[in-house]
Design an enzyme around this catalytic site. Structure first.
Site, PDB file in Angstrom:
ATOM      1  N   ASN A  42       0.503   4.225   1.216  1.00 17.06           N
ATOM      2  CA  ASN A  42       0.566   4.951   2.487  1.00 17.06           C
ATOM      3  C   ASN A  42       0.968   4.050   3.651  1.00 17.06           C
ATOM      4  O   ASN A  42       1.867   4.380   4.423  1.00 17.06           O
ATOM      5  CB  ASN A  42      -0.784   5.606   2.799  1.00 17.06           C
ATOM      6  CG  ASN A  42      -1.152   6.654   1.781  1.00 17.06           C
ATOM      7  OD1 ASN A  42      -1.607   6.317   0.684  1.00 17.06           O
ATOM      8  ND2 ASN A  42      -0.961   7.922   2.111  1.00 17.06           N
ATOM      9  N   LYS A  60      33.820  39.479 -37.126  1.00 17.58           N
ATOM     10  CA  LYS A  60      33.542  39.935 -35.762  1.00 17.58           C
ATOM     11  C   LYS A  60      33.486  38.734 -34.815  1.00 17.58           C
ATOM     12  O   LYS A  60      32.882  37.706 -35.124  1.00 17.58           O
ATOM     13  CB  LYS A  60      32.216  40.695 -35.722  1.00 17.58           C
ATOM     14  CG  LYS A  60      31.970  41.435 -34.406  1.00 17.58           C
ATOM     15  CD  LYS A  60      30.719  42.310 -34.526  1.00 17.58           C
ATOM     16  CE  LYS A  60      30.570  43.222 -33.322  1.00 17.58           C
ATOM     17  NZ  LYS A  60      30.288  42.461 -32.098  1.00 17.58           N
ATOM     18  N   HIS A 101       0.839  -1.194   0.000  1.00 11.55           N
ATOM     19  CA  HIS A 101       0.000   0.000   0.000  1.00 11.55           C
ATOM     20  C   HIS A 101       0.877   1.248   0.000  1.00 11.55           C
ATOM     21  O   HIS A 101       1.852   1.330   0.771  1.00 11.55           O
ATOM     22  CB  HIS A 101      -0.912  -0.003   1.234  1.00 11.55           C
ATOM     23  CG  HIS A 101      -2.003   1.016   1.164  1.00 11.55           C
ATOM     24  ND1 HIS A 101      -1.816   2.358   1.480  1.00 11.55           N
ATOM     25  CD2 HIS A 101      -3.322   0.899   0.809  1.00 11.55           C
ATOM     26  CE1 HIS A 101      -2.938   3.020   1.321  1.00 11.55           C
ATOM     27  NE2 HIS A 101      -3.883   2.156   0.917  1.00 11.55           N
ATOM     28  N   HIS A 117      37.004  53.666 -11.074  1.00 14.75           N
ATOM     29  CA  HIS A 117      35.938  54.476 -11.678  1.00 14.75           C
ATOM     30  C   HIS A 117      35.982  54.376 -13.207  1.00 14.75           C
ATOM     31  O   HIS A 117      35.534  55.290 -13.907  1.00 14.75           O
ATOM     32  CB  HIS A 117      36.034  55.956 -11.265  1.00 14.75           C
ATOM     33  CG  HIS A 117      35.988  56.178  -9.790  1.00 14.75           C
ATOM     34  ND1 HIS A 117      34.822  56.411  -9.106  1.00 14.75           N
ATOM     35  CD2 HIS A 117      36.983  56.192  -8.853  1.00 14.75           C
ATOM     36  CE1 HIS A 117      35.087  56.569  -7.812  1.00 14.75           C
ATOM     37  NE2 HIS A 117      36.391  56.432  -7.636  1.00 14.75           N
TER      38      HIS A 117
END
Length: 448
Positions: free
Chosen positions: A110, A303, A108, A167
Site C-alpha cells: 500500500n 451433408k 509495502h 420479406h
C-alpha cells in the site's frame, strides 16, 4: 517466460481473503486488465520517483516487477474471481501484493506500490485501457480484414445477376456483388461506430483516488502517468472530462459495448444471409457455395453445414447478452462510485475478443472461399415475377399486375405472357434486361 513458480506464493493476505470470499465462477479477471494494472503500477512508481515521493532504487524495483506483470509473465498470480467487490479493490490489492513480493521485503503493497492511487481510480483505468488496447490492436484489424474480404467478393460477383428478395419473397433483380457490397458497408460502418467511442474510452479516472478529489496524490501525478502510458502503448490515454463523472460513472464502457452490439447485429445479418444463399445445395437456394470445412452429420453421409456462419451468430448472441449485462452494470453508479466494474470488464473484454475471433473466421474460412452459382442466380432472376416492375413505366401498374397474375397462374415466363398480351419485343428487351435492371435507377424511362 518467467522462472517464478506456478504455485500461488507471491500474493499476500488480502488476496487470500478474496479467494476465500468469492468462490463464484472460477473465472479470474481478464488477463488484459491484470496486465494493465501492471503497466499503471510501473508508470506510477517511476513518476513517484521523479516527483521525489519514492526512493529511486525502491521505485525501480517496483517498476521492474510491475513490468513483468504487464508482460504477462505473472498471469497465474491473479486468482481472484471476476465476481468480486464491485470496485475491483481485491484485484488491485492482488497486484500490489504480487509486485511488492517481487520488489523486496522493504516494499509495502500500500505505502509504496499503491502510492498516490486508489482501487477506485486505478482499477477502472485498467479496464478502460485494456478495452481500448484490445479494440485497437485486435478487433479493428479483424473487422478491416472482414470488410476487405467482402469487398473483394463484391467485385468478383459484380456481374452475377439474381433475384432480390424482400420479406423473403421474390423482388426485382440485383447482383450478388451488390449484396456483398452491402455486407462490406455494414462492417465498415461498424468500424466507424466503434472507432467513434475510443476517445471517450481513453478518458481514465486515474488521479481521482477515492472519490474524485485526488486526496493523497501529487497534483502532477496523473498527468505524468498518463503521458508515460500513452508514450509506451501508442494509445490515446486522456484525462477525464470531469474527475467526478469519471469516478462515479462508467458510461464510456457502456458506449463502447453499445457499438459492439451493433457490430454483432450486422454480423448476424450477414451470416444469416450467407447461409440462406448457400442453403440446399439441391433443395434450397444454392446461389452460393460455402467452403466445405467438415462433415455436417453423424448420420447423413455427404451433408455439409454452414458452420462458420453458425459460429458467428452464436458469438453475436453472446455479445448482445453481454451488452445487456453491461447496460445494467452501467446503471449502478451510486454517488461517487460505480460498483459493477469487474462485471463490466469481464463482459466487455469477452465481447471484444469474441467479435475479433469471429470476424477473422468469417473472413478467412468462409467469405474468402465462397463461390457463386451463376446458373442458379441467373435462373432466379429470370423466374422472379417482380421483374414486371420494370414494365410499369411502359404499361402502367394495373396492366403490369394482370400480366404478373397470368404468369403466376399459368407458370409461364413473364416475357412470354407479356408478349401474348401485346407488349412489343422492343419494350420487353429494354424493360426485362435483368443486368440493366440491377443497376441504380433502373432500366430507363418510359417512351414518349
Amino acid at each position: 517466460m518467467s522462472d517464478v513458480p506456478t504455485q500461488r506464493e507471491l500474493w499476500g493476505g488480502e488476496t487470500r481473503k478474496a479467494v476465500e470470499n468469492f468462490p463464484v465462477s472460477g473465472e479470474p479477471i481478464p488477463v488484459a486488465v491484470a496486465r494493465w494494472l501492471g503497466r499503471i503500477k510501473a508508470a506510477a512508481a517511476r513518476v513517484n520517483a521523479e516527483l521525489g515521493l519514492l526512493e529511486a532504487g525502491c521505485a525501480e524495483r517496483i517498476a521492474a516487477a510491475a513490468d513483468r506483470v504487464a508482460a504477462g509473465e505473472l498471469d497465474d498470480q491473479f486468482p481472484i474471481d471476476v465476481f468480486q467487490t464491485g470496485s475491483g479493490t481485491s484485484s488491485n490489492m492482488n497486484a500490489n501484493e504480487v509486485i511488492a513480493a517481487l520488489a523486496g521485503d522493504d516494499v509495502h503493497p500500500n505505502d509504496h506500490v499503491n502510492l498516490g492511487q486508489s482501487s477506485n481510480d486505478v482499477f477502472p483505468s485498467a479496464v478502460h485501457l485494456a478495452a481500448l488496447g484490445e479494440i485497437t490492436t485486435d478487433l479493428m484489424p479483424a473487422l478491416e480484414s472482414l470488410a476487405g474480404s467482402l469487398e473483394a467478393k463484391a467485385a468478383e460477383f459484380s456481374d452475377v445477376v439474381k433475384s432480390g428478395r424482400t420479406h423473403l419473397m421474390d423482388a426485382v433483380a440485383v447482383t450478388l456483388g451488390q449484396e456483398f457490397g452491402g455486407f462490406a458497408a455494414q462492417v465498415r460502418q461498424g468500424c466507424e461506430r466503434v472507432e467513434a467511442t475510443l476517445g471517450r474510452l481513453g478518458r481514465i479516472p486515474l488521479g481521482g483516488t477515492a472519490v474524485g478529489t485526488g486526496l493523497n496524490t501529487h497534483p502532477e501525478f496523473a498527468e505524468r502517468v498518463r503521458r508515460r502510458l500513452s508514450d509506451e502503448s501508442g494509445l490515446g490515454v486522456l484525462p477525464p472530462a470531469d474527475p467526478f463523472e469519471a469516478q462515479a460513472a462508467r458510461d464510456g464502457l457502456v458506449e463502447a459495448s453499445g457499438a459492439l452490439k451493433v457490430v454483432a447485429v450486422s454480423l448476424t445479418k450477414i451470416a444469416n444471409d450467407l447461409r440462406l444463399m448457400g442453403s440446399g445445395p439441391r433443395a434450397g437456394l444454392a446461389e452460393i457455395a460455402l467452403p466445405e470445412l467438415q462433415k455436417g452429420s453423424s448420420i447423413m453421409p455427404g451433408k455439409v453445414n454452414p458452420v462458420i456462419p453458425e459460429v458467428v451468430t452464436q458469438v453475436a448472441a453472446q455479445v448482445i447478452g453481454n451488452d445487456t449485462a453491461i447496460t445494467v452494470g452501467g446503471l449502478q453508479g451510486h454517488f461517487e462510485l460505480n460498483v459493477f466494474v469487474p462485471l463490466l470488464a469481464r463482459n466487455l473484454l469477452q465481447s471484444i475478443h469474441l467479435l475479433a475471433s469471429a470476424s477473422r473466421l468469417l473472413a478467412e474460412r468462409c467469405v474468402d472461399g465462397i463461390e457463386a452459382n451463376r446458373a442458379n442466380c441467373e435462373r432466379y432472376a429470370e423466374l422472379t415475377l417482380s421483374a414486371a416492375t420494370a414494365l410499369v413505366p411502359y404499361l402502367g401498374y394495373d396492366r403490369a399486375a394482370e400480366i404478373v397474375k397470368e404468369a403466376a397462374r399459368s407458370g409461364r415466363p413473364l416475357r412470354e405472357v407479356a408478349r401474348e398480351a401485346g407488349v412489343e419485343d422492343e419494350v420487353l428487351d429494354s424493360a426485362l434486361d435483368y443486368r440493366a435492371m440491377a443497376q441504380p435507377h433502373g432500366t430507363g424511362r418510359a417512351p414518349g
